[in-house]
Design a protein around this motif. Sequence first.
Motif, PDB file in Angstrom:
ATOM      1  N   GLU A  46       0.827  -1.210   0.000  1.00  0.00           N
ATOM      2  CA  GLU A  46       0.000   0.000   0.000  1.00  0.00           C
ATOM      3  C   GLU A  46       0.860   1.258   0.000  1.00  0.00           C
ATOM      4  O   GLU A  46       0.551   2.231  -0.697  1.00  0.00           O
ATOM      5  N   ILE A  47       1.934   1.250   0.782  1.00  0.00           N
ATOM      6  CA  ILE A  47       2.844   2.400   0.812  1.00  0.00           C
ATOM      7  C   ILE A  47       3.482   2.601  -0.552  1.00  0.00           C
ATOM      8  O   ILE A  47       3.559   3.724  -1.063  1.00  0.00           O
ATOM      9  N   CYS A  48       3.921   1.500  -1.163  1.00  0.00           N
ATOM     10  CA  CYS A  48       4.555   1.588  -2.490  1.00  0.00           C
ATOM     11  C   CYS A  48       3.579   2.123  -3.537  1.00  0.00           C
ATOM     12  O   CYS A  48       3.954   2.944  -4.382  1.00  0.00           O
ATOM     13  N   GLU A  49       2.333   1.665  -3.477  1.00  0.00           N
ATOM     14  CA  GLU A  49       1.317   2.171  -4.411  1.00  0.00           C
ATOM     15  C   GLU A  49       1.150   3.674  -4.252  1.00  0.00           C
ATOM     16  O   GLU A  49       1.070   4.408  -5.244  1.00  0.00           O
ATOM     17  N   PHE A  50       1.075   4.133  -3.005  1.00  0.00           N
ATOM     18  CA  PHE A  50       0.941   5.563  -2.738  1.00  0.00           C
ATOM     19  C   PHE A  50       2.128   6.322  -3.324  1.00  0.00           C
ATOM     20  O   PHE A  50       1.967   7.331  -4.015  1.00  0.00           O
ATOM     21  N   LEU A  51       3.335   5.829  -3.066  1.00  0.00           N
ATOM     22  CA  LEU A  51       4.535   6.512  -3.548  1.00  0.00           C
ATOM     23  C   LEU A  51       4.612   6.520  -5.073  1.00  0.00           C
ATOM     24  O   LEU A  51       5.050   7.505  -5.668  1.00  0.00           O
ATOM     25  N   GLN A  52       4.171   5.449  -5.705  1.00  0.00           N
ATOM     26  CA  GLN A  52       4.197   5.386  -7.173  1.00  0.00           C
ATOM     27  C   GLN A  52       3.226   6.375  -7.797  1.00  0.00           C
ATOM     28  O   GLN A  52       3.439   6.836  -8.918  1.00  0.00           O
ATOM     29  N   GLU A  53       2.161   6.705  -7.068  1.00  0.00           N
ATOM     30  CA  GLU A  53       1.168   7.646  -7.581  1.00  0.00           C
ATOM     31  C   GLU A  53       1.610   9.100  -7.458  1.00  0.00           C
ATOM     32  O   GLU A  53       1.014   9.982  -8.074  1.00  0.00           O
ATOM     33  N   LEU A  54       2.637   9.339  -6.664  1.00  0.00           N
ATOM     34  CA  LEU A  54       3.129  10.703  -6.507  1.00  0.00           C
ATOM     35  C   LEU A  54       3.830  11.154  -7.784  1.00  0.00           C
ATOM     36  O   LEU A  54       4.533  10.385  -8.429  1.00  0.00           O
ATOM     37  N   GLU A  55       3.613  12.398  -8.127  1.00  0.00           N
ATOM     38  CA  GLU A  55       4.291  12.967  -9.282  1.00  0.00           C
ATOM     39  C   GLU A  55       5.241  14.037  -8.788  1.00  0.00           C
ATOM     40  O   GLU A  55       4.879  14.893  -7.977  1.00  0.00           O
ATOM     41  N   ALA A  79      -1.911  15.997   2.074  1.00  0.00           N
ATOM     42  CA  ALA A  79      -1.243  15.968   3.374  1.00  0.00           C
ATOM     43  C   ALA A  79      -1.745  14.820   4.252  1.00  0.00           C
ATOM     44  O   ALA A  79      -0.959  14.175   4.949  1.00  0.00           O
ATOM     45  N   GLU A  80      -3.032  14.538   4.202  1.00  0.00           N
ATOM     46  CA  GLU A  80      -3.592  13.454   5.016  1.00  0.00           C
ATOM     47  C   GLU A  80      -3.083  12.095   4.532  1.00  0.00           C
ATOM     48  O   GLU A  80      -2.716  11.233   5.345  1.00  0.00           O
ATOM     49  N   ALA A  81      -3.033  11.908   3.224  1.00  0.00           N
ATOM     50  CA  ALA A  81      -2.534  10.642   2.670  1.00  0.00           C
ATOM     51  C   ALA A  81      -1.049  10.465   2.985  1.00  0.00           C
ATOM     52  O   ALA A  81      -0.597   9.363   3.294  1.00  0.00           O
ATOM     53  N   LEU A  82      -0.297  11.556   2.919  1.00  0.00           N
ATOM     54  CA  LEU A  82       1.123  11.494   3.236  1.00  0.00           C
ATOM     55  C   LEU A  82       1.332  11.151   4.714  1.00  0.00           C
ATOM     56  O   LEU A  82       2.170  10.302   5.046  1.00  0.00           O
ATOM     57  N   ALA A  83       0.552  11.757   5.581  1.00  0.00           N
ATOM     58  CA  ALA A  83       0.653  11.467   7.015  1.00  0.00           C
ATOM     59  C   ALA A  83       0.317   9.999   7.293  1.00  0.00           C
ATOM     60  O   ALA A  83       0.977   9.338   8.103  1.00  0.00           O
ATOM     61  N   GLU A  84      -0.673   9.477   6.596  1.00  0.00           N
ATOM     62  CA  GLU A  84      -1.044   8.069   6.768  1.00  0.00           C
ATOM     63  C   GLU A  84       0.082   7.150   6.285  1.00  0.00           C
ATOM     64  O   GLU A  84       0.414   6.160   6.943  1.00  0.00           O
ATOM     65  N   ALA A  85       0.699   7.488   5.166  1.00  0.00           N
ATOM     66  CA  ALA A  85       1.815   6.688   4.651  1.00  0.00           C
ATOM     67  C   ALA A  85       3.001   6.718   5.617  1.00  0.00           C
ATOM     68  O   ALA A  85       3.647   5.693   5.852  1.00  0.00           O
ATOM     69  N   GLN A  86       3.266   7.884   6.190  1.00  0.00           N
ATOM     70  CA  GLN A  86       4.352   7.990   7.164  1.00  0.00           C
ATOM     71  C   GLN A  86       4.045   7.152   8.403  1.00  0.00           C
ATOM     72  O   GLN A  86       4.922   6.461   8.930  1.00  0.00           O
ATOM     73  N   HIS A  87       2.814   7.203   8.858  1.00  0.00           N
ATOM     74  CA  HIS A  87       2.387   6.408  10.003  1.00  0.00           C
ATOM     75  C   HIS A  87       2.542   4.910   9.704  1.00  0.00           C
ATOM     76  O   HIS A  87       3.047   4.148  10.530  1.00  0.00           O
TER      77      HIS A  87
END
Length: 69
Positions: free
Chosen positions: A21-30, A37-45
């Motif tokens: 899930e973290i990798c998917e989030f990071l791959q979606e970042l451009e 900010a909320e999605a980033l905070a969740e990924a950091q958590h």
Amino acid sequence: MVVKKEDLQGAIDSIGNRVDEICEFLQELESGKPVDAEALAEAQHDCRNVTQSMGSLKRVFNRLETQKG
């Protein structure tokens, strides 16, 4: 405390799912684009949780190795 193979496999699978899930989030970042900010905070958590879970698994593994003798 008795640790079953199924319990360890479940813990490893859970960590793997979090990492996916973290990798998917990071791959979606451009690059250079605004980040939710909320999605980033969740990924950091989630990253912190994965790190803690891996530490716990290492301790369990080391305990099992010590018990083997």
